[in-house]
Motif scaffolding. Structure first.
Motif, PDB file in Angstrom:
ATOM      1  N   LYS A 673      42.422  35.062  44.418  1.00 10.55           N
ATOM      2  CA  LYS A 673      42.728  35.090  45.853  1.00 10.55           C
ATOM      3  C   LYS A 673      43.824  36.119  46.140  1.00 10.55           C
ATOM      4  N   GLY A 674      44.813  36.201  45.257  1.00  8.41           N
ATOM      5  CA  GLY A 674      45.878  37.188  45.421  1.00  8.41           C
ATOM      6  C   GLY A 674      45.366  38.603  45.294  1.00  8.41           C
ATOM      7  N   LEU A 675      44.475  38.844  44.321  1.00 11.59           N
ATOM      8  CA  LEU A 675      43.919  40.185  44.135  1.00 11.59           C
ATOM      9  C   LEU A 675      43.080  40.627  45.329  1.00 11.59           C
ATOM     10  N   ARG A 676      42.607  39.668  46.115  1.00 15.81           N
ATOM     11  CA  ARG A 676      41.785  39.997  47.286  1.00 15.81           C
ATOM     12  C   ARG A 676      42.563  39.842  48.595  1.00 15.81           C
ATOM     13  N   ASN A 677      43.867  39.714  48.491  1.00 16.17           N
ATOM     14  CA  ASN A 677      44.680  39.550  49.702  1.00 16.17           C
ATOM     15  C   ASN A 677      45.052  40.933  50.245  1.00 16.17           C
ATOM     16  N   TYR A 678      44.110  41.544  50.963  1.00 14.71           N
ATOM     17  CA  TYR A 678      44.329  42.907  51.449  1.00 14.71           C
ATOM     18  C   TYR A 678      45.313  42.937  52.627  1.00 14.71           C
ATOM     19  N   ALA A 679      45.398  41.839  53.351  1.00 14.01           N
ATOM     20  CA  ALA A 679      46.271  41.806  54.533  1.00 14.01           C
ATOM     21  C   ALA A 679      47.746  41.828  54.127  1.00 14.01           C
ATOM     22  N   ASP A 680      48.095  41.022  53.112  1.00 18.12           N
ATOM     23  CA  ASP A 680      49.487  40.983  52.633  1.00 18.12           C
ATOM     24  C   ASP A 680      49.565  41.789  51.341  1.00 18.12           C
ATOM     25  N   TRP A 681      49.745  43.100  51.501  1.00 12.75           N
ATOM     26  CA  TRP A 681      49.602  43.977  50.337  1.00 12.75           C
ATOM     27  C   TRP A 681      50.658  43.720  49.266  1.00 12.75           C
ATOM     28  N   GLN A 682      51.864  43.214  49.675  1.00  9.81           N
ATOM     29  CA  GLN A 682      52.879  42.913  48.658  1.00  9.81           C
ATOM     30  C   GLN A 682      52.413  41.783  47.746  1.00  9.81           C
ATOM     31  N   VAL A 683      51.694  40.806  48.323  1.00  8.04           N
ATOM     32  CA  VAL A 683      51.138  39.716  47.510  1.00  8.04           C
ATOM     33  C   VAL A 683      50.077  40.270  46.567  1.00  8.04           C
ATOM     34  N   CYS A 684      49.220  41.134  47.095  1.00  6.99           N
ATOM     35  CA  CYS A 684      48.181  41.761  46.273  1.00  6.99           C
ATOM     36  C   CYS A 684      48.819  42.537  45.125  1.00  6.99           C
ATOM     37  N   SER A 685      49.868  43.297  45.427  1.00  2.33           N
ATOM     38  CA  SER A 685      50.554  44.080  44.401  1.00  2.33           C
ATOM     39  C   SER A 685      51.169  43.185  43.332  1.00  2.33           C
ATOM     40  N   ALA A 686      51.807  42.080  43.772  1.00  2.00           N
ATOM     41  CA  ALA A 686      52.413  41.151  42.807  1.00  2.00           C
ATOM     42  C   ALA A 686      51.349  40.509  41.929  1.00  2.00           C
ATOM     43  N   SER A 687      50.191  40.174  42.528  1.00  2.00           N
ATOM     44  CA  SER A 687      49.134  39.548  41.737  1.00  2.00           C
ATOM     45  C   SER A 687      48.533  40.531  40.739  1.00  2.00           C
ATOM     46  N   VAL A 688      48.468  41.809  41.096  1.00  2.00           N
ATOM     47  CA  VAL A 688      48.008  42.839  40.151  1.00  2.00           C
ATOM     48  C   VAL A 688      48.973  42.914  38.964  1.00  2.00           C
ATOM     49  N   GLY A 689      50.280  42.933  39.266  1.00  2.00           N
ATOM     50  CA  GLY A 689      51.270  42.947  38.182  1.00  2.00           C
ATOM     51  C   GLY A 689      51.158  41.727  37.293  1.00  2.00           C
ATOM     52  N   THR A 690      50.934  40.565  37.902  1.00  2.00           N
ATOM     53  CA  THR A 690      50.788  39.326  37.130  1.00  2.00           C
ATOM     54  C   THR A 690      49.522  39.361  36.280  1.00  2.00           C
ATOM     55  N   ALA A 691      48.437  39.922  36.829  1.00  2.00           N
ATOM     56  CA  ALA A 691      47.206  40.058  36.045  1.00  2.00           C
ATOM     57  C   ALA A 691      47.471  40.873  34.788  1.00  2.00           C
ATOM     58  N   GLY A 692      48.252  41.946  34.923  1.00  2.00           N
ATOM     59  CA  GLY A 692      48.616  42.744  33.754  1.00  2.00           C
ATOM     60  C   GLY A 692      49.445  41.955  32.755  1.00  2.00           C
ATOM     61  N   ASP A 693      50.420  41.180  33.275  1.00  2.00           N
ATOM     62  CA  ASP A 693      51.246  40.336  32.392  1.00  2.00           C
ATOM     63  C   ASP A 693      50.379  39.347  31.616  1.00  2.00           C
ATOM     64  N   VAL A 694      49.439  38.714  32.315  1.00  2.00           N
ATOM     65  CA  VAL A 694      48.581  37.704  31.689  1.00  2.00           C
ATOM     66  C   VAL A 694      47.681  38.343  30.637  1.00  2.00           C
ATOM     67  N   CYS A 695      47.136  39.522  30.931  1.00  2.00           N
ATOM     68  CA  CYS A 695      46.287  40.216  29.950  1.00  2.00           C
ATOM     69  C   CYS A 695      47.073  40.546  28.677  1.00  2.00           C
ATOM     70  N   ARG A 696      48.273  41.054  28.853  1.00  2.00           N
ATOM     71  CA  ARG A 696      49.094  41.385  27.666  1.00  2.00           C
ATOM     72  C   ARG A 696      49.446  40.122  26.892  1.00  2.00           C
ATOM     73  N   ALA A 697      49.643  39.012  27.601  1.00  3.16           N
ATOM     74  CA  ALA A 697      50.024  37.755  26.948  1.00  3.16           C
ATOM     75  C   ALA A 697      48.855  37.121  26.204  1.00  3.16           C
ATOM     76  N   LEU A 698      47.684  37.072  26.840  1.00  8.34           N
ATOM     77  CA  LEU A 698      46.550  36.339  26.262  1.00  8.34           C
ATOM     78  C   LEU A 698      45.716  37.176  25.305  1.00  8.34           C
ATOM     79  N   GLU A 699      45.826  38.501  25.425  1.00  2.00           N
ATOM     80  CA  GLU A 699      45.013  39.405  24.607  1.00  2.00           C
ATOM     81  C   GLU A 699      43.532  39.022  24.717  1.00  2.00           C
ATOM     82  N   SER A 700      42.833  38.812  23.612  1.00  2.00           N
ATOM     83  CA  SER A 700      41.382  38.599  23.679  1.00  2.00           C
ATOM     84  C   SER A 700      41.011  37.317  24.423  1.00  2.00           C
ATOM     85  N   ARG A 701      41.947  36.382  24.573  1.00  2.00           N
ATOM     86  CA  ARG A 701      41.631  35.143  25.290  1.00  2.00           C
ATOM     87  C   ARG A 701      41.408  35.365  26.789  1.00  2.00           C
TER      88      ARG A 701
END
Length: 886
Positions: A673-701
């Motif tokens: 939902k955050g990645l698709r929040n085009y209206a509140d771009w700061q939320v979208c940006s934060a969710s993109v950063g969090t997606a990157g954090d989660v990918c680095r944390a979980l790796e193949s999971r």
């Protein structure tokens, strides 16, 4: 059948004509009703205007233009018609404004456009000042649209004719409204939209309006127009005769009996200093005299402020030139601008004037953000300190010494403000003794009997902590901290400045080793946090952003704590979690209550993020509770609170790594939902950063979630309504995903590389500073994405997939090296990517070596080898390249 069509067409034309008649008849009352205090009346009128706009835009524009231009109509409705017409042509939002421009050319026929333009030009000659003013606004908006497209060529000729005609009843009013139109037009036009002939026409009309024998209303309007037009007059400033004429007109206006004219004249001179610095030598002595006289003697404070603004602009321009020169020296190229050091030459004159004629003119009842002569003088003094450096130290210190203990509070406050402004500019060692001497006095002054003096003392202590923390006398830390802690109990204004000082004091410990058992702040750590947390719950927490400032100070203290204070941080965490939990049960009566709750949740989530990163693995036992509360915040869907909650969750993922997998089931829907929040771009940006954090944390999971995440990221890149600031982070996130899933990223490779190549094709426009800055950040994101993809493919054996794209990748690298060669971060990533590519493709050396032999590749590696902070990565890349080529 033909007869039926004819009848139908006649019926349509009849209805349209009837509709036009109704619109023309009712428009005046509808416009007036749209301003009604009665909600139902206002809503009905606004609905009717919207309906006309959507169904009959050309007719509405014509009707509005007629309403505006007809002399017998209601005065108020004429003005409203002009404003509504202007709003149909222009909006502050760039996308909406572009759509309005499209409608003007596609939905409004040429005859209607011509009718509107003729009517609006006509109203400039109206005897009604409000209507003429509204007409000026509309003429400027249409002119800005049409001149940009090389349309309405007769506009400037018509305006020029208004300035010379004698055949109207009130020629001064006509000239005034015409000059207003020219001024508004210059504000809206792009610099390249008018050619030199048109610029000369505009300037001729304006300068004619500023003649000393003209009416003061005309001269003021002309001065405003000249101020707006200065950006277009570079060619005229290159011509000495024309430049001197403009400068004489402005200098004469600074001595006018009319205060408004003097204000605009000095503001224009400040603009000239910024735009045409290199043209000042022959005028600087006269400007020096005019400005200093105005600062000291003018009875109107606004005039004095604009005279001060001239010196502030001059300082800013010289600082910019010196910075450019410094950058040029480092890159071994020639600078095209020279600094004449006017400020340094005038410092011995300007500094005493600022000290004696501006700093002591405080308004004790003004809000801290009020812009007045005292504030303008203080900012200017700070800029002079940066531009002139050591030269001003004796004058300022003498003023401080003579006034810091003065019986008059204004003198005390001015001396402390002067000392605070002096701290940034002169050589630090020159200020060692003054700082150490001033510290005891400043600390005692926190108990002064005047709020403004205490406020400035706390601010100055904050500046010392920010710029000269290492010069605080040994053993004076305890009285400083205790006094700042005491100031947290003072008025909100003083307490807020105390938070600023404590923030900067804690920031000074940023470089202290985190593993160190203790540091100098540890003895005061618990009481300071207790006092700061108490300040966040004061009844007056809203005043002077006290709550926000206090939580910021808490964050920096926790961020830089020594190991022996870890138990205290964990205690504070429990307090923060309790406060966050209680926000969900607070009674909400009004929208203001709701906003207050969300603001508090945002601040508390921010503290949780800082605590998580500060205590590292010690956070793990508390994660279930923390994540549950953060998801509850996300469930409220409030932009500011959600942004901070996403960042806190990203911090948790980065800290506990693969253990975060247990929360993904609950968290994933919020992430999407955050990645698709085009209206509140700061939320979208934060969710993109969090997606990157989660990918680095979980790796193949992360694999089970990748399809949906990648789909959202691609949609983000393709969405034209999403703020462009989000897109560099989106590109970088592809790199995080590739590193996490390794060879499994191959399925996403075609679409990812296509997006990267499209983004890499964006060109820099040197004239657009915002675009230059954006493309620099975009290129950083592209490089990070490429690095992640290449490293991920290397782990997954994907070298064949990258080979077809090498031409585009190296072409992009060459552009970055040529256009961003002075950006250490971009060069580091460029060199690193070259090394990663050499590592990936070493088995295909014969096919790809041509790319690695290019001159720019050799040059960028050699340049990086010469820089200490880039040498390690350059050596590694050189080794990998040599291996491939051998």
């Amino acid at each position: 059948r033909l007869a039926q069509r004819t009848v139908a067409l006649q019926l349509v034309l009849y209805r349209r004509h009837a509709g036009d008649l109704v619109m023309a008849r009712d428009l005046s009352s509808i416009l007036l009703n749209a301003q009604s205090q009665e909600l139902t009346v206002r809503n009905a009128a606004e609905h009717q205007l919207c309906q006309w706009e959507s169904q009959s835009l050309p007719q509405l524009m014509v009707a509005l233009a007629d309403e505006l231009s007809e002399e017998g109509r209601n005065e108020h409705s004429r003005q409203l018609a002009g404003l509504h017409l202007k709003n149909l042509l222009f909006a502050r939002d760039a996308h909406i404004s572009a759509e309005k421009k499209r409608k003007w050319y596609t939905d409004v026929d040429a005859n209607s456009r011509s009718h509107v333009k003729i009517a609006c030009l006509k109203v400039l000659r109206s005897a009604n000042p409000q209507a003429a003013h509204a007409g000026a606004l509309v003429v400027a908006k249409i002119g800005a649209l049409e001149l940009q497209e090389k349309q309405w060529p007769e506009l400037l000729g018509q305006l020029l004719k208004n300035m010379t005609t004698k055949d109207v009843g009130n020629s001064n009013l006509t000239k005034t409204s015409t000059l207003e139109a020219l001024g508004y037009l210059c504000e809206d036009l792009e610099e390249e939209a008018v050619d030199q002939t048109e610029t000369n026409q505009i300037l001729t009309a304006i300068v004619d309006g500023m003649r000393e024998d003209g009416a003061i209303t005309v001269r003021v309007a002309a001065a405003r127009a000249l101020l707006s037009s200065l950006v277009f007059t570079r060619h005229n400033f290159d011509n000495e005769t024309e430049r001197t004429m403009i400068m004489q007109v402005l200098c004469t206006a600074t001595k006018s009996p009319d205060e408004q004219l003097r204000i605009i004249a000095f503001e224009s001179l400040a603009r000239v200093a910024a735009l045409y610095y290199e043209k000042l030598p022959q005028y600087i002595e006269a400007l020096f005299t005019l400005t200093l006289t105005a600062i000291q003697q003018d009875k109107d404070e606004q005039v004095s402020m604009m005279a001060v603004e001239f010196w502030s602009s001059l300082c800013e321009e010289e600082l910019e030139i010196l910075e450019e020169t410094n950058s040029v020296d480092q890159s071994r190229t020639l600078s095209h601008r020279q600094c004449a050091r006017y400020v340094c030459a005038a410092a011995s004159h300007i500094v005493p004037v600022l000290l004696q004629s501006t700093l002591v003119k405080q308004d004790e009842y003004a809000d801290e953000d009020t812009w007045n002569l005292s504030a303008a003088g203080a900012i200017c003094l700070g800029l002079v300190a940066q531009a002139a450096g050591d030269a001003i130290v004796p004058d300022v210190l003498a003023f401080v010494e003579n006034n810091i203990l003065h019986a008059e509070w204004r003198r005390r406050e001015a001396s402390i403000m002067a000392f605070g402004q002096l701290l940034d500019g002169p050589k630090p060692e020159l200020l060692t003794d003054p700082v150490q001497t001033a510290m005891p006095v400043l600390v005692r002054t926190l108990k002064d009997n005047h709020t403004l003096v205490k406020d400035t003392a706390a601010w100055t202590l904050g500046r010392i902590c920010e710029l000269h923390a290492q010069r605080i006398p040994q053993g004076y830390l305890q009285p400083l901290v205790e006094s700042l802690g005491g100031a947290l109990q003072d008025s909100a204004r003083v307490a807020s400045q105390s938070c600023f000082a404590l923030h900067n004091l804690a920031q000074a410990f940023e470089r202290a080793p985190r593993s160190r058992e203790t540091n100098a702040l540890s003895p005061f750590f618990r009481p300071l946090l207790t006092q700061l947390l108490a300040a966040t719950e004061r009844r007056d927490w809203q005043d002077h952003n006290l709550r926000g400032q206090a939580y910021e100070a808490v964050n920096i203290l926790i961020q830089n704590h020594a190991h022996d204070m870890r138990p205290v941080v964990l205690e504070v965490m429990q307090v923060v979690l309790q406060r966050l939990h209680s926000t969900f049960s607070t009674v909400v009566v009004s929208q203001d209550d709701k906003e207050e709750r969300y603001q508090l949740q945002s601040l508390l989530c921010s503290v949780m993020q800082v605590i998580t990163r500060a205590v590292d693995k010690d956070i793990e036992p508390f994660c279930d509770h923390i994540v549950a509360l953060l998801l509850q915040v996300l469930n409220n869907e409030h932009a500011i609170a959600s942004e901070e909650a996403f960042m806190a969750l990203g911090a948790i993922a980065s800290t506990i790594e693969q253990a975060f997998d247990k929360y993904m089931g609950d968290f994933f829907p919020f992430l999407i939902k955050g990645l698709r929040n085009y209206a509140d771009w700061q939320v979208c940006s934060a969710s993109v950063g969090t997606a990157g954090d989660v990918c680095r944390a979980l790796e193949s999971r992360i694999l089970p979630y990748c399809d949906e995440i990648v789909r959202c990221l691609l949609e983000d890149l393709q969405n034209p309504t999403l703020n462009r600031q989000v897109k560099p982070a989106v590109l970088s996130c592809f790199g995080d995903i590739a590193l996490a899933v390794s060879g499994n990223f191959v399925k996403y490779l075609p679409s990812t590389l296509q997006m990267l190549e499209q983004a890499a094709a964006m060109k820099i426009s040197p004239d657009d500073e915002d675009l230059v800055e954006y493309i620099t950040v975009l290129r950083e994101g592209i490089l990070e994405a490429y690095i992640g993809v290449v490293q991920g493919l290397h782990d997954g054996g994907g070298s064949p997939f990258i080979k077809p794209h090498l031409g585009n990748i190296f072409q992009f690298l060459e552009v970055v090296v040529n256009e961003n060669g002075d950006d250490p971060s971009l060069i580091k990533n460029s060199v690193g990517l070259i090394g990663d590519l050499a590592t990936l493709l070493v088995q295909h050396a014969e096919e790809v070596s041509v790319y690695f032999r290019q001159n720019f590749v050799v040059e960028v590696i050699q340049e990086a080898l010469r820089q200490d902070n880039l040498r390690d990565i350059a050596l590694w890349t050189q080794t990998k390249r040599d291996t491939l080529l051998s």
